[in-house]
Design a protein around this motif. Sequence first.
Motif, PDB file in Angstrom:
ATOM      1  N   SER A   1      -5.422   5.768  -6.785  1.00 39.26           N
ATOM      2  CA  SER A   1      -4.807   6.546  -5.702  1.00 39.26           C
ATOM      3  C   SER A   1      -4.971   8.044  -5.965  1.00 39.26           C
TER       4      SER A   1
ATOM      5  N   HIS B   1       1.572   3.098  -2.395  1.00 41.94           N
ATOM      6  CA  HIS B   1       1.060   4.123  -3.312  1.00 41.94           C
ATOM      7  C   HIS B   1       0.158   5.131  -2.605  1.00 41.94           C
ATOM      8  N   HIS B   2      -0.247   4.805  -1.386  1.00 46.41           N
ATOM      9  CA  HIS B   2      -1.081   5.739  -0.614  1.00 46.41           C
ATOM     10  C   HIS B   2      -0.245   6.771   0.151  1.00 46.41           C
ATOM     11  N   TYR B   3       1.073   6.564   0.204  1.00 46.39           N
ATOM     12  CA  TYR B   3       1.919   7.399   1.057  1.00 46.39           C
ATOM     13  C   TYR B   3       3.097   7.971   0.268  1.00 46.39           C
TER      14      TYR B   3
ATOM     15  N   ASN C   1       0.827  -1.229   0.000  1.00 42.27           N
ATOM     16  CA  ASN C   1       0.000   0.000   0.000  1.00 42.27           C
ATOM     17  C   ASN C   1       0.857   1.274   0.000  1.00 42.27           C
TER      18      ASN C   1
END
Length: 232
Positions: free
Chosen positions: A109, A47-49, A45
Motif C-alpha cells: 500500500s 488499507h487503501h483508504y 481493502n
Amino acid sequence: MNLIEAARSFVHIFFPHCCAGCGDDILSHEQLLCLSCMGRLPLTNFHHYADNPIQHIFRGRLPLIHATSYVYFTKDSLLQHLMHQFKYNNRQQIGSWFGRRIGEALTASPGFTMPDALIPVPLFAARERKRGYNQAHILCTGMAESMGIPIWNNIVIRATSTATQTHKNRIQRWQNMEGRFHLQDAAAIRGRHLLLVDDVITTGATLEACGQALLSAGNVQLSIATMGFASR
C-alpha cells in the motif's frame, strides 16, 4: 512426471492436504485455501483508504497513524469457520497464513508507513497457557515474515483476566477492559511507531485499552491492524 512430482503425488494419496475452508483435497502443501474459498473471502481493502471504518471507530479515542482490518467477519461465514479452527482447534497455520496476507497488503500500500515493530495484543497468562498460544502473536509471525520487522512481546501485558465481551455493549466492553493492560518497558518504545495487532475488532475496546497503555510511554506513534472486522 519427474521423481519429485511422483513422490509428492504418492504422499498426497495417504496424507492429503485439504482446504481449510471447504475440505477439498486438491491443494499443494503451500496453499491454505482453494481458489473457490479464496474468492469467498470478503476483503475490506481498508488499507487503501485513510478515512475508513476502523479509523472511525477510534476517532477521538486513540490517535492513530493507520488502522485497518483485512476481511469482514460475519456470523456463519467462511471467516468465522476459519477463525474458530485458528483459535480453538490449534490450526495455527491459518493465523500465520492470514498474517502473511495482511503483511503483503500493507507493504504494497503506497500510503502505509512501515512501523518499527509489531505488538500482539496479549492474552492473560493463564488463558494463553490453556490455549497453548496467543492468536495475535501467531498473526504477527506471518506479518513479520512479509514485512521484515520484529515482533516485540512483553512490552505490554494483560495483568488480569477479563469476562467475555460477548453480549456487552461498547461502554460495558470498555469498562471490562479498563486498566487490564500494564506497560512493562516504556523506554523501549519511546520514539517508535508500533503496529498493534489482534484477531477481530468489534467495538475496539480491547485495542483501545491496550493502545492507551502503549501511548502512556510518551512519544509513541500507534497503528492498528486486525484479521477481521465484525461490523455492527
